[in-house]
Design a protein around this motif. Structure first.
Motif, PDB file in Angstrom:
ATOM      1  N   ILE A 195       0.709  -1.514   0.058  1.00 29.86           N
ATOM      2  CA  ILE A 195      -0.189  -0.093  -0.416  1.00 29.86           C
ATOM      3  C   ILE A 195       0.785   1.456   0.245  1.00 29.86           C
ATOM      4  CG2 ILE A 195      -1.572   0.828   1.084  1.00 29.86           C
ATOM      5  CD1 ILE A 195      -2.363  -1.921   2.582  1.00 29.86           C
ATOM      6  N   GLU A 196       0.646   2.061  -0.976  1.00 30.19           N
ATOM      7  CA  GLU A 196       1.810   3.026  -1.125  1.00 30.19           C
ATOM      8  C   GLU A 196       1.215   4.428  -0.345  1.00 30.19           C
ATOM      9  OE1 GLU A 196       1.992   2.861  -5.338  1.00 30.19           O
ATOM     10  OE2 GLU A 196       3.811   2.201  -5.338  1.00 30.19           O
ATOM     11  N   ASN A 197       2.392   4.640   0.214  1.00 31.13           N
ATOM     12  CA  ASN A 197       2.453   6.439   0.143  1.00 31.13           C
ATOM     13  C   ASN A 197       1.266   7.241  -0.987  1.00 31.13           C
ATOM     14  OD1 ASN A 197       3.045   4.910   2.512  1.00 31.13           O
ATOM     15  ND2 ASN A 197       4.930   6.091   2.671  1.00 31.13           N
ATOM     16  N   ALA A 198       0.820   8.424  -0.566  1.00 29.05           N
ATOM     17  CA  ALA A 198       0.632   9.613  -1.642  1.00 29.05           C
ATOM     18  C   ALA A 198       2.182  10.189  -2.329  1.00 29.05           C
ATOM     19  CB  ALA A 198      -0.099  10.957  -0.923  1.00 29.05           C
ATOM     20  N   LYS A 199       1.648  10.152  -3.455  1.00 25.16           N
ATOM     21  CA  LYS A 199       2.988  10.081  -4.372  1.00 25.16           C
ATOM     22  C   LYS A 199       3.164  11.639  -4.522  1.00 25.16           C
ATOM     23  CE  LYS A 199       1.686   6.977  -8.580  1.00 25.16           C
ATOM     24  NZ  LYS A 199       1.908   7.686  -9.584  1.00 25.16           N
ATOM     25  N   CYS A 239      -0.125  -0.416 -13.351  1.00 28.44           N
ATOM     26  CA  CYS A 239      -1.742  -0.251 -12.804  1.00 28.44           C
ATOM     27  C   CYS A 239      -1.708  -1.944 -11.690  1.00 28.44           C
ATOM     28  CB  CYS A 239      -2.487  -0.025 -13.763  1.00 28.44           C
ATOM     29  SG  CYS A 239      -2.734   1.799 -14.158  1.00 28.44           S
ATOM     30  N   LYS A 240      -0.954  -2.723 -11.675  1.00 28.07           N
ATOM     31  CA  LYS A 240      -1.400  -3.958 -11.167  1.00 28.07           C
ATOM     32  C   LYS A 240      -1.956  -3.599  -9.672  1.00 28.07           C
ATOM     33  CE  LYS A 240       1.177  -7.787 -13.572  1.00 28.07           C
ATOM     34  NZ  LYS A 240       2.433  -8.311 -12.841  1.00 28.07           N
ATOM     35  N   LYS A 241      -2.614  -4.800  -9.277  1.00 35.68           N
ATOM     36  CA  LYS A 241      -3.189  -4.569  -8.415  1.00 35.68           C
ATOM     37  C   LYS A 241      -2.811  -5.618  -7.038  1.00 35.68           C
ATOM     38  CE  LYS A 241      -6.665  -0.962  -8.006  1.00 35.68           C
ATOM     39  NZ  LYS A 241      -7.141  -0.676  -7.818  1.00 35.68           N
ATOM     40  N   PRO A 242      -1.941  -5.459  -6.199  1.00 37.43           N
ATOM     41  CA  PRO A 242      -1.480  -6.716  -4.772  1.00 37.43           C
ATOM     42  C   PRO A 242      -2.593  -7.342  -5.246  1.00 37.43           C
ATOM     43  CG  PRO A 242      -1.481  -4.501  -4.151  1.00 37.43           C
ATOM     44  CD  PRO A 242      -2.311  -4.272  -5.417  1.00 37.43           C
ATOM     45  N   LYS A 243      -1.693  -9.132  -4.798  1.00 33.64           N
ATOM     46  CA  LYS A 243      -2.802 -10.020  -4.617  1.00 33.64           C
ATOM     47  C   LYS A 243      -4.218  -9.884  -3.293  1.00 33.64           C
ATOM     48  CE  LYS A 243      -1.378 -13.683  -7.008  1.00 33.64           C
ATOM     49  NZ  LYS A 243      -1.243 -14.796  -7.663  1.00 33.64           N
ATOM     50  N   GLU A 244      -3.067  -9.452  -2.306  1.00 28.97           N
ATOM     51  CA  GLU A 244      -3.414  -9.626  -0.955  1.00 28.97           C
ATOM     52  C   GLU A 244      -4.769  -8.135  -0.705  1.00 28.97           C
ATOM     53  OE1 GLU A 244      -0.280  -8.673  -2.286  1.00 28.97           O
ATOM     54  OE2 GLU A 244       1.843 -10.250  -0.961  1.00 28.97           O
ATOM     55  N   LEU A 245      -4.549  -7.345  -1.570  1.00 22.36           N
ATOM     56  CA  LEU A 245      -5.606  -6.358  -1.142  1.00 22.36           C
ATOM     57  C   LEU A 245      -7.140  -6.983  -1.769  1.00 22.36           C
ATOM     58  CD1 LEU A 245      -3.832  -3.234  -1.559  1.00 22.36           C
ATOM     59  CD2 LEU A 245      -3.844  -4.730   0.287  1.00 22.36           C
ATOM     60  N   LYS A 264     -14.260   2.259  -1.821  1.00 23.49           N
ATOM     61  CA  LYS A 264     -13.000   2.619  -2.562  1.00 23.49           C
ATOM     62  C   LYS A 264     -12.927   3.695  -4.043  1.00 23.49           C
ATOM     63  CE  LYS A 264     -10.330  -1.748  -0.125  1.00 23.49           C
ATOM     64  NZ  LYS A 264     -10.110  -2.928  -0.392  1.00 23.49           N
ATOM     65  N   PRO A 265     -12.153   3.882  -4.143  1.00 24.80           N
ATOM     66  CA  PRO A 265     -11.850   4.493  -5.626  1.00 24.80           C
ATOM     67  C   PRO A 265     -12.152   3.506  -6.611  1.00 24.80           C
ATOM     68  CG  PRO A 265      -9.520   4.725  -4.273  1.00 24.80           C
ATOM     69  CD  PRO A 265     -10.218   4.103  -3.454  1.00 24.80           C
ATOM     70  N   LYS A 266     -12.589   3.619  -7.163  1.00 24.39           N
ATOM     71  CA  LYS A 266     -12.784   2.900  -8.994  1.00 24.39           C
ATOM     72  C   LYS A 266     -11.239   2.806  -9.993  1.00 24.39           C
ATOM     73  CE  LYS A 266     -17.554   3.320  -8.895  1.00 24.39           C
ATOM     74  NZ  LYS A 266     -18.636   3.777  -9.480  1.00 24.39           N
ATOM     75  N   TYR A 267     -11.657   5.357  -9.893  1.00 22.18           N
ATOM     76  CA  TYR A 267     -10.425   5.296 -10.868  1.00 22.18           C
ATOM     77  C   TYR A 267      -8.910   4.445 -11.456  1.00 22.18           C
ATOM     78  CZ  TYR A 267      -8.733   8.000 -14.343  1.00 22.18           C
ATOM     79  OH  TYR A 267      -8.597   8.563 -15.507  1.00 22.18           O
ATOM     80  N   VAL A 268      -8.880   3.533 -11.386  1.00 23.05           N
ATOM     81  CA  VAL A 268      -7.071   3.391 -11.278  1.00 23.05           C
ATOM     82  C   VAL A 268      -6.331   4.047 -12.440  1.00 23.05           C
ATOM     83  CG1 VAL A 268      -5.651   1.188 -11.813  1.00 23.05           C
ATOM     84  CG2 VAL A 268      -8.482   1.215 -12.445  1.00 23.05           C
ATOM     85  N   LEU A 269      -5.286   3.809 -11.116  1.00 25.44           N
ATOM     86  CA  LEU A 269      -4.609   5.075 -11.018  1.00 25.44           C
ATOM     87  C   LEU A 269      -3.148   3.970 -11.070  1.00 25.44           C
ATOM     88  CD1 LEU A 269      -4.618   8.080  -9.410  1.00 25.44           C
ATOM     89  CD2 LEU A 269      -4.828   8.684 -11.489  1.00 25.44           C
ATOM     90  N   PRO A 270      -1.896   4.672 -11.660  1.00 30.91           N
ATOM     91  CA  PRO A 270      -0.272   3.853 -11.685  1.00 30.91           C
ATOM     92  C   PRO A 270      -0.196   3.889 -10.440  1.00 30.91           C
ATOM     93  CG  PRO A 270      -0.246   5.392 -13.092  1.00 30.91           C
ATOM     94  CD  PRO A 270      -1.927   5.329 -12.832  1.00 30.91           C
ATOM     95  N   ARG A 271       1.029   2.201 -10.221  1.00 32.09           N
ATOM     96  CA  ARG A 271       1.538   2.690  -8.726  1.00 32.09           C
ATOM     97  C   ARG A 271       3.050   3.511  -9.492  1.00 32.09           C
ATOM     98  NH1 ARG A 271       0.781  -1.039  -4.925  1.00 32.09           N
ATOM     99  NH2 ARG A 271       3.157  -1.340  -4.987  1.00 32.09           N
TER     100      ARG A 271
END
Lengths: 319, 290
Positions: A27-31, A240-246, B90-97
């Protein structure tokens, strides 16, 4: 690479924490954003940059020196800055004859350039030009995107994504209803994005939902799109990959009825009707003949088995 | 009465106006993402004359924001210390990491082993502190302030009284500790190499990795044999090379069940058995003189 997997271990606790802070997280912090000046700038651009910094405040950093950076030719200095400040968004301003009032907005992924978009700033109006009571700082703005281009055009779609990334601040779980004070509106209008910022006034309407009125507080500018360098779809998808854990596992067989009661569905295996114990009754008892025939059947089966065994034996003997 | 009606009508008209302002209608429904507080309105724009651009824009934005506010006001509300909070989904709009997903940590050799065998080392509620009878206080078993405590405990070591000059026990202790440290570091590096899939040379007996072929191996052995100054003339004969004089072992297969019985029947045995003895047949024993 986690700290434990480094060849040279950090010696102090502080050093370890510093490295851990820079590690990728689930879970990342704000950019973080860094604001940079190019070799030549104008007053308009500098004020624009400062205004944007004010909008971003705790998640931004203004660099004082001028840098000879041309991101479309060589983005490595930007990448190095990103690595240094652990930031993944940047705003760069520069001015030249060919492209006056350049505002370059971009983002990094894994410390490499992902998207860069160059805007020309036109019709700029500073925050201080609007004589109005301003909003309180550090507020999550509401973002409004208007115009069909934001849906139909791939480039605009990506720019929209970048702008949301830039201005959305952190994701929050709860929000104070009185804190919905600020609106940033982006309107796509013939190769230009109109950037407006409004203050929200909540008025009484006689119903539960308030009536909205807006008052412009600035900054105001029109961003003309110049050069762009967008990430490939592949890279974008990877980022944009989502972590599996979440990911939330769906719970099966649980439903809710209209009264709000939870219902569970339970699966029972097939019933063995042959061996089921029913009520003992005289009528259901097996008759003598039935029992006899059953016994015979059993005997026959065992005899057959024996015969098979004997056959096997004789075969062995022959061999 | 007319005046009253007029006033009432005016009131009604006002309410209708407000209702219209609140319930905004669009040709294409706007996309609203409450998680990111985002409205995307994909309707075609009709921003006419540049002189009226700003009011038009403001009106358009107002409508969209009103729609978002309407949505947010339907969300579940919580009251914390006299502040009304809306719980956002939870936000639906997908933003890159900004960084890649962290890779799972690779297990060390011991951890892998423990996992395979189902060994659990850590128990819940196991305290780091242990009661020490000698010092009469709680001391940590490892880590911070452990060394201090150990020093207090072992400031004096008894020497054996057998007249032999022995090594300084403190030096020996330090050496052994250094050795342990070095071993631990080596193991850590080995685990690192395993995690990164780096091949490292093996130490100890040569294995199949060193000699891929049995021919190679025998060749290596022969070369080693003659690699002395005397070309292996005075070498002791290795035990391996002495041929075994014993006969080959014959492996026996176990027979199961009925086959076992059959085997015994086939073997030579006095044919005269229980029950089916034939007296006319002469079986076994010494031949009788006739």
């Amino acid at each position: 690479m986690p700290v434990i997997e480094r060849i040279i271990k950090p010696k102090t606790h502080k050093g370890k924490q510093a490295i851990l802070k820079r590690e990728p997280k689930i879970i990342e912090n704000a950019k973080q954003t860094f604001f940079i000046k190019g070799l030549k700038t104008t007053e308009v651009l500098q004020s624009c940059m400062k205004n944007l910094y004010i909008l971003k405040k705790p998640y931004g950093q203004i660099l004082q020196r001028r840098n000879d950076i041309r991101p479309f030719e060589d983005p490595t200095p930007l990448e190095n800055f990103g690595r240094k400040f652990n930031a993944s968004l940047f705003v760069l301003i520069n001015n030249n004859k060919k492209r006056p009032n350049n505002l370059i907005i971009g983002r990094l992924f894994e410390h490499t350039i992902m998207d860069i978009v160059e805007f020309g700033v036109e019709d700029y109006k500073c925050l201080t030009n609007f004589k109005l009571e301003k909003i309180s700082s550090d507020i999550k703005p509401m973002l409004v995107f208007q115009g069909e281009l934001f849906e139909s055009n791939h480039e605009y779609r990506r720019i929209k994504n970048l702008l949301i990334d830039m201005f959305q601040r952190e994701t929050v779980k709860q929000i104070r209803l009185q804190g919905l004070e600020h609106v940033l509106s982006f309107t796509a209008n013939d190769n230009c994005i109109l950037f407006r910022s409004y203050k929200v006034l909540l008025k009484k309407s006689g119903t539960r939902v308030p009536r909205i009125e807006l008052a412009e507080i600035g900054p105001r500018m029109n961003l003309r799109i110049r050069r762009t360098k967008l990430a490939t779809d592949d890279l974008f998808k990877q980022a944009c990959k989502k972590p599996k854990e979440l990911k939330v596992k769906k719970k099966k067989n649980i439903s809710e009825d209209n009264l709000g009661k939870t219902l569970g569905r339970v699966h029972v295996g097939t019933q063995k009707l042959n061996t089921i114990q029913t009520r003992k009754m005289k009528g259901l008892r097996k008759t003598l003949t039935e029992r006899k025939s059953e016994r015979k059947r059993k005997q026959v089966i065992t005899e057959e088995d024996n015969a098979k065994k004997i056959k096997v034996n004789t075969d062995e003997n022959n061999i | 009465m007319d005046i009253v009606n007029q006033i009432l009508d005016n009131e009604n008209n006002k309410n209708d106006c407000i209702q219209q302002l609140i319930n905004v209608e669009k040709e294409i429904d706007v996309d609203i993402d409450e998680g990111t507080l985002l409205v995307s309105d994909y309707n075609t724009l009709n921003l006419k004359a540049p002189s009226k651009l700003e009011p038009n824009l403001e009106a358009l934005t107002r409508d969209n924001v009103q729609l978002l506010i309407n949505k947010i006001w339907t969300l579940p509300i919580k009251c914390v210390e006299e502040v009304i909070l809306a719980e956002l989904p939870k936000p639906k709009y997908v933003l890159p990491r900004s960084r890649k997903l962290p890779k799972p940590k690779s297990l060390t050799k011991w951890q892998q082993f423990a996992k395979d065998k189902g060994i659990r080392t850590k128990k819940k509620g196991r305290s780091k502190l242990k009661w020490d009878d000698l010092l009469q206080k709680w001391i940590p078993t490892y880590g911070f302030r452990n060394v201090e405590a150990e020093k207090q405990k072992e400031w004096l070591v008894e020497c054996h009284d057998d007249g032999k000059p022995i090594q300084d026990p403190f030096v020996a202790l330090k050496a052994s500790k250094n050795e342990k440290k070095a071993k631990n570091e080596l193991q850590r590096l080995r685990n690192l190499a395993k995690a990164r899939k780096v091949k490292i040379p093996k130490v100890g007996f040569p294995s199949s990795e060193h000699f891929k072929d049995s021919k190679q191996l025998s060749m290596g052995a022969k070369i080693a044999e003659v690699s002395t100054a005397s070309m292996g003339q005075f070498n002791e004969v290795l035990k391996k090379n002495v041929k075994k004089t014993k006969g080959k072992k014959v492996t026996k297969k176990k027979k199961s069940g009925q086959l076992k019985e059959l085997g015994t029947k086939n073997k030579k045995k006095p044919k005269a058995g229980k029950g089916n003895r034939d007296f006319r047949k002469k079986v076994g024993g010494r031949k009788r003189r006739q």
